[in-house]
Design a protein around this motif. Structure first.
Motif, PDB file in Angstrom:
ATOM      1  N   GLU A  51       0.840  -1.206   0.000  1.00  0.00           N
ATOM      2  CA  GLU A  51       0.000   0.000   0.000  1.00  0.00           C
ATOM      3  C   GLU A  51       0.871   1.251   0.000  1.00  0.00           C
ATOM      4  OE1 GLU A  51      -3.576   1.967  -0.404  1.00  0.00           O
ATOM      5  OE2 GLU A  51      -3.233  -0.193  -0.500  1.00  0.00           O
ATOM      6  N   SER A  52       1.974   1.225   0.750  1.00  0.00           N
ATOM      7  CA  SER A  52       2.902   2.361   0.777  1.00  0.00           C
ATOM      8  C   SER A  52       3.513   2.588  -0.600  1.00  0.00           C
ATOM      9  CB  SER A  52       4.005   2.112   1.807  1.00  0.00           C
ATOM     10  OG  SER A  52       3.469   2.057   3.104  1.00  0.00           O
ATOM     11  N   LEU A  53       3.895   1.506  -1.263  1.00  0.00           N
ATOM     12  CA  LEU A  53       4.467   1.627  -2.603  1.00  0.00           C
ATOM     13  C   LEU A  53       3.445   2.166  -3.600  1.00  0.00           C
ATOM     14  CD1 LEU A  53       6.529  -1.683  -2.613  1.00  0.00           C
ATOM     15  CD2 LEU A  53       7.472   0.657  -2.611  1.00  0.00           C
ATOM     16  N   LYS A  54       2.174   1.737  -3.474  1.00  0.00           N
ATOM     17  CA  LYS A  54       1.110   2.276  -4.335  1.00  0.00           C
ATOM     18  C   LYS A  54       0.968   3.777  -4.162  1.00  0.00           C
ATOM     19  CE  LYS A  54      -1.921  -1.763  -4.357  1.00  0.00           C
ATOM     20  NZ  LYS A  54      -3.182  -2.293  -3.825  1.00  0.00           N
ATOM     21  N   CYS A  55       1.275   4.252  -2.950  1.00  0.00           N
ATOM     22  CA  CYS A  55       1.171   5.679  -2.647  1.00  0.00           C
ATOM     23  C   CYS A  55       2.477   6.426  -2.956  1.00  0.00           C
ATOM     24  CB  CYS A  55       0.812   5.873  -1.176  1.00  0.00           C
ATOM     25  SG  CYS A  55      -0.807   5.240  -0.713  1.00  0.00           S
ATOM     26  N   ASN A  56       3.387   5.743  -3.654  1.00  0.00           N
ATOM     27  CA  ASN A  56       4.683   6.328  -4.020  1.00  0.00           C
ATOM     28  C   ASN A  56       5.526   6.724  -2.826  1.00  0.00           C
ATOM     29  OD1 ASN A  56       4.329   6.105  -6.872  1.00  0.00           O
ATOM     30  ND2 ASN A  56       2.893   7.812  -6.721  1.00  0.00           N
ATOM     31  N   ASN A  57       5.377   5.982  -1.734  1.00  0.00           N
ATOM     32  CA  ASN A  57       6.186   6.237  -0.548  1.00  0.00           C
ATOM     33  C   ASN A  57       7.425   5.342  -0.589  1.00  0.00           C
ATOM     34  OD1 ASN A  57       6.849   7.497   1.820  1.00  0.00           O
ATOM     35  ND2 ASN A  57       5.359   6.425   3.086  1.00  0.00           N
ATOM     36  N   SER A  58       8.492   5.803   0.027  1.00  0.00           N
ATOM     37  CA  SER A  58       9.709   5.019   0.143  1.00  0.00           C
ATOM     38  C   SER A  58       9.511   3.923   1.189  1.00  0.00           C
ATOM     39  CB  SER A  58      10.868   5.929   0.554  1.00  0.00           C
ATOM     40  OG  SER A  58      12.031   5.177   0.791  1.00  0.00           O
ATOM     41  N   VAL A  59       9.885   2.690   0.835  1.00  0.00           N
ATOM     42  CA  VAL A  59       9.732   1.554   1.744  1.00  0.00           C
ATOM     43  C   VAL A  59      11.049   0.793   1.813  1.00  0.00           C
ATOM     44  CG1 VAL A  59       8.465  -0.564   2.252  1.00  0.00           C
ATOM     45  CG2 VAL A  59       7.290   1.342   1.124  1.00  0.00           C
ATOM     46  N   THR A  60      11.598   0.720   3.001  1.00  0.00           N
ATOM     47  CA  THR A  60      12.834  -0.016   3.250  1.00  0.00           C
ATOM     48  C   THR A  60      12.507  -1.260   4.050  1.00  0.00           C
ATOM     49  OG1 THR A  60      14.138   2.011   3.251  1.00  0.00           O
ATOM     50  CG2 THR A  60      15.117   0.085   4.327  1.00  0.00           C
ATOM     51  N   GLY A  61      12.959  -2.394   3.574  1.00  0.00           N
ATOM     52  CA  GLY A  61      12.764  -3.653   4.270  1.00  0.00           C
ATOM     53  C   GLY A  61      14.050  -4.143   4.892  1.00  0.00           C
ATOM     54  N   VAL A  62      13.914  -4.832   6.034  1.00  0.00           N
ATOM     55  CA  VAL A  62      15.046  -5.463   6.699  1.00  0.00           C
ATOM     56  C   VAL A  62      14.609  -6.891   7.017  1.00  0.00           C
ATOM     57  CG1 VAL A  62      16.692  -5.379   8.604  1.00  0.00           C
ATOM     58  CG2 VAL A  62      15.698  -3.239   7.739  1.00  0.00           C
ATOM     59  N   ILE A  63      15.259  -7.858   6.392  1.00  0.00           N
ATOM     60  CA  ILE A  63      14.840  -9.250   6.531  1.00  0.00           C
ATOM     61  C   ILE A  63      16.064 -10.135   6.756  1.00  0.00           C
ATOM     62  CG2 ILE A  63      14.889  -9.760   4.048  1.00  0.00           C
ATOM     63  CD1 ILE A  63      12.204 -11.313   4.505  1.00  0.00           C
ATOM     64  N   THR A  64      15.878 -11.196   7.502  1.00  0.00           N
ATOM     65  CA  THR A  64      16.979 -12.135   7.719  1.00  0.00           C
ATOM     66  C   THR A  64      17.085 -13.079   6.527  1.00  0.00           C
ATOM     67  OG1 THR A  64      15.612 -13.762   8.879  1.00  0.00           O
ATOM     68  CG2 THR A  64      16.680 -12.059  10.234  1.00  0.00           C
ATOM     69  N   PHE A  65      18.290 -13.562   6.295  1.00  0.00           N
ATOM     70  CA  PHE A  65      18.509 -14.484   5.171  1.00  0.00           C
ATOM     71  C   PHE A  65      17.601 -15.705   5.264  1.00  0.00           C
ATOM     72  CE2 PHE A  65      22.642 -12.228   5.085  1.00  0.00           C
ATOM     73  CZ  PHE A  65      22.625 -11.810   3.770  1.00  0.00           C
ATOM     74  N   ASP A  66      17.407 -16.246   6.474  1.00  0.00           N
ATOM     75  CA  ASP A  66      16.588 -17.455   6.594  1.00  0.00           C
ATOM     76  C   ASP A  66      15.096 -17.187   6.434  1.00  0.00           C
ATOM     77  OD1 ASP A  66      16.591 -16.219   9.170  1.00  0.00           O
ATOM     78  OD2 ASP A  66      15.963 -18.102  10.087  1.00  0.00           O
ATOM     79  N   LEU A  67      14.655 -15.933   6.551  1.00  0.00           N
ATOM     80  CA  LEU A  67      13.236 -15.621   6.364  1.00  0.00           C
ATOM     81  C   LEU A  67      12.893 -15.212   4.928  1.00  0.00           C
ATOM     82  CD1 LEU A  67      12.287 -13.668   9.620  1.00  0.00           C
ATOM     83  CD2 LEU A  67      11.732 -16.030   9.020  1.00  0.00           C
ATOM     84  N   ILE A  68      13.897 -15.015   4.103  1.00  0.00           N
ATOM     85  CA  ILE A  68      13.652 -14.555   2.729  1.00  0.00           C
ATOM     86  C   ILE A  68      12.649 -15.450   2.012  1.00  0.00           C
ATOM     87  CG2 ILE A  68      14.721 -14.319   0.443  1.00  0.00           C
ATOM     88  CD1 ILE A  68      17.169 -13.109   1.904  1.00  0.00           C
ATOM     89  N   ASN A  69      12.808 -16.757   2.133  1.00  0.00           N
ATOM     90  CA  ASN A  69      11.897 -17.680   1.464  1.00  0.00           C
ATOM     91  C   ASN A  69      10.689 -18.043   2.315  1.00  0.00           C
ATOM     92  OD1 ASN A  69      13.419 -17.846  -0.924  1.00  0.00           O
ATOM     93  ND2 ASN A  69      14.833 -19.252   0.064  1.00  0.00           N
TER      94      ASN A  69
END
Length: 187
Positions: A51-69
């Motif tokens: 929803e943030s991306l649809k609104c043209n807002n900047s979105v930064t994600g932080v994810i662990t390698f084991d949670l990627i999949n």
């Protein structure tokens, strides 16, 4: 300004959680408050990021390698950080963020918001910590925190410093005008 959103990788049992998460994303975008979150496409995490991306807002994600999949990393983000473990994830999100909002979620959400609340109490940062209390989700937790004050384990000012509302406009206003209390060791 970057705002960390801590939330569930589930949707919850009531559509209100999805609906209000979309409102949150829209209102933050209107105020040009960028999103930092856990990097997933799952549950409310996926709702807030997409929803943030649809609104043209900047979105930064932080994810662990084991949670990627497992959590399915959102590949459409403005920026993504991949880290080794949950402690690094929390630290990176705290480093990147100027404020923190917990919306409904489970153990991970609780861990993340309480980590930054504890850091604020000790004086490691002066950033606002908020609960978007959708559908009264956090009512019993807030009752518990008040009980902790009554029992002498948390000082009242460290419960009072929390921004709590079911109205995202009120939360945003309080975040933008936040004044941190003295840290625990200055009192």
């Amino acid at each position: 300004m970057n705002v960390a959103i801590y939330c569930g990788s589930s949707f919850g049992n009531d559509k209100i959680y999805e609906e209000q998460t979309k409102v949150l994303a829209q209102k933050l975008a209107l105020k040009k408050l960028n999103i930092v979150y856990g990097g997933s496409l799952q549950g409310l995490m996926g709702i807030v990021s997409n929803e943030s991306l649809k609104c043209n807002n900047s979105v930064t994600g932080v994810i662990t390698f084991d949670l990627i999949n497992k959590e399915l990393e959102n590949k459409n983000l403005t920026k993504i950080y991949r880290v080794n473990n949950m402690d690094e994830r929390k630290a990176k999100m705290e480093e990147l963020s100027d404020a923190f909002i917990a919306i409904p979620g489970g153990y991970g959400t609780f861990d993340e918001i309480f980590d930054v609340i504890t850091a604020a109490q000790i004086g490691y940062h002066k950033k606002p910590c908020a609960f978007f209390n959708i559908n009264g989700y956090y009512d019993k937790l807030l009752d518990f925190l008040r009980n902790c004050v009554n029992e002498g384990f948390i000082k009242k000012e460290y419960v009072d410093m929390l921004i709590v509302s079911d109205n995202i406009d009120e939360i945003i206003e309080k975040i933008l005008n936040y004044n941190a209390p003295k840290d625990k060791w200055q009192n």
